[in-house]
Design a protein around this motif. Sequence first.
Motif, short mmCIF file in Angstrom:
data_model
loop_
_atom_site.label_atom_id
_atom_site.label_comp_id
_atom_site.label_asym_id
_atom_site.label_seq_id
_atom_site.Cartn_x
_atom_site.Cartn_y
_atom_site.Cartn_z
N TYR A 62 9.98 -3.53 4.58
CA TYR A 62 8.61 -3.77 4.01
C TYR A 62 7.59 -2.66 4.45
O TYR A 62 6.48 -2.67 4.17
CB TYR A 62 8.09 -5.09 4.50
N LEU A 63 8.12 -1.79 5.03
CA LEU A 63 7.23 -0.66 5.66
C LEU A 63 7.68 0.56 5.12
O LEU A 63 8.69 1.39 5.83
CB LEU A 63 6.96 -0.57 7.07
N ASN A 64 7.29 1.00 3.93
CA ASN A 64 7.98 2.18 3.64
C ASN A 64 7.18 2.93 2.42
O ASN A 64 6.06 2.30 2.10
CB ASN A 64 9.42 2.22 2.99
N TRP A 65 7.42 4.10 1.98
CA TRP A 65 6.58 4.91 0.92
C TRP A 65 6.44 4.12 -0.19
O TRP A 65 5.24 3.99 -0.72
CB TRP A 65 6.99 6.18 0.91
N GLY A 66 7.53 3.61 -0.72
CA GLY A 66 7.33 2.90 -1.85
C GLY A 66 6.50 1.72 -2.06
O GLY A 66 5.88 1.58 -2.73
N THR A 67 6.56 0.81 -0.93
CA THR A 67 5.58 -0.23 -1.02
C THR A 67 4.33 0.00 -0.63
O THR A 67 3.42 -0.65 -1.30
CB THR A 67 6.27 -1.20 0.31
N TRP A 68 3.89 1.17 0.28
CA TRP A 68 2.61 1.52 0.33
C TRP A 68 2.06 1.90 -1.00
O TRP A 68 1.06 1.60 -1.24
CB TRP A 68 2.59 2.56 1.14
N VAL A 69 2.91 2.78 -1.55
CA VAL A 69 2.16 3.27 -2.90
C VAL A 69 1.97 2.25 -4.05
O VAL A 69 0.97 2.08 -4.70
CB VAL A 69 3.18 4.32 -3.60
N GLU A 70 2.66 1.13 -3.88
CA GLU A 70 2.75 -0.18 -4.94
C GLU A 70 1.22 -0.77 -4.47
O GLU A 70 0.86 -1.45 -5.38
CB GLU A 70 3.91 -0.96 -4.80
N ARG A 71 0.86 -0.70 -3.30
CA ARG A 71 -0.22 -1.37 -3.10
C ARG A 71 -1.65 -0.67 -3.58
O ARG A 71 -2.68 -1.55 -3.55
CB ARG A 71 -0.37 -1.29 -1.31
N SER A 72 -1.57 0.58 -3.99
CA SER A 72 -2.59 1.09 -4.35
C SER A 72 -3.86 0.95 -3.59
O SER A 72 -5.03 0.76 -3.99
CB SER A 72 -2.95 0.71 -5.92
N ALA A 73 -3.77 1.06 -2.31
CA ALA A 73 -4.77 0.72 -1.23
C ALA A 73 -5.19 2.06 -0.52
O ALA A 73 -6.08 1.74 0.34
CB ALA A 73 -4.11 -0.17 -0.24
N ALA A 74 -4.74 3.17 -0.53
CA ALA A 74 -5.14 4.31 0.14
C ALA A 74 -6.57 4.59 -0.24
O ALA A 74 -7.07 4.35 -1.53
CB ALA A 74 -4.23 5.79 -0.32
N LYS A 75 -7.33 4.99 0.71
CA LYS A 75 -8.80 5.30 0.43
C LYS A 75 -9.06 6.87 0.19
O LYS A 75 -7.95 7.71 0.67
CB LYS A 75 -9.64 4.90 1.79
N ALA A 76 -10.05 7.27 -0.14
CA ALA A 76 -10.68 8.60 -0.53
C ALA A 76 -10.77 9.41 0.87
O ALA A 76 -11.27 8.95 1.77
CB ALA A 76 -11.69 8.81 -1.44
#
Length: 270
Positions: A107-121
Amino acid sequence: MEKSKIICITALTLFFTFSCDQAKSQTVINPLQEQNTMSVLWFQKAGEARALFYQGYNIGKMRLDDILSKKQWKQGLKPAIVLDLDETVIDNSPLFAQKIMSPPSPYLNWGTWVERSAAKALPGAIDFLRYADSKGVAIYYISNRKEAQKASTIKNLQNIGAPQADAAHVLLKQKGERGKEARRLQVAQTHDIVLLFGDNLGDFSGFEGLSVTQRAQMADKQRSEFGRKLIVFPNPMYGDWEGAIYQYDSRRSDPEKAKLRKDNLEPFQP
């Protein structure tokens, strides 16, 4: 069996179970991820990191003003800027911090992170992008994220207020594609790319697949372009600079990678 003995045995069982689970969680954390602690800490907490992003985007604004005022782009084409996404416009450092703090997890990988669309500017990014957009400049986001991640990537960009964040301006990696040159050439058919922004030399032409020594030599060769057409941002966490140390062989074991890291250091020779 006496009640007191039952309680004692139960307590000991729980203690040893907890101790074993705790030891297990401590031993499975990837030691290479542990080595990344200082890099991620610097990226997240150093005022110098923020300053470098502001500096890069300030230079970009000054260069863009100069280019537009002097109309320094190819006739018959429209001016455009090209930006990488990860660690250039958006900040993925929370993922790398979590990898350091926790054992590996599906549950902690690049794919799941990208799917969250949660990265900040990142600092300065949105102000600069909105400025470029207000000047009528085309903005293209060229990332090596997979094409299948396009919807999530566009959503993330829209969440942080990035302009021109749509399917036509977000160009992701196609199946079988290596590097970004084909997508840059695609943009160049209709636009003159006047500025490029990235955290990796692979975000610019001529650096793909080069060795550690060759990358340094190419940087020297293009020295006059940095700060003029090419704007580089800091990323000590990952990148082609690390891949080059491993000869771009991701199949190497962690001990092999650890050895190559140390072998590439240049210590003081008394």
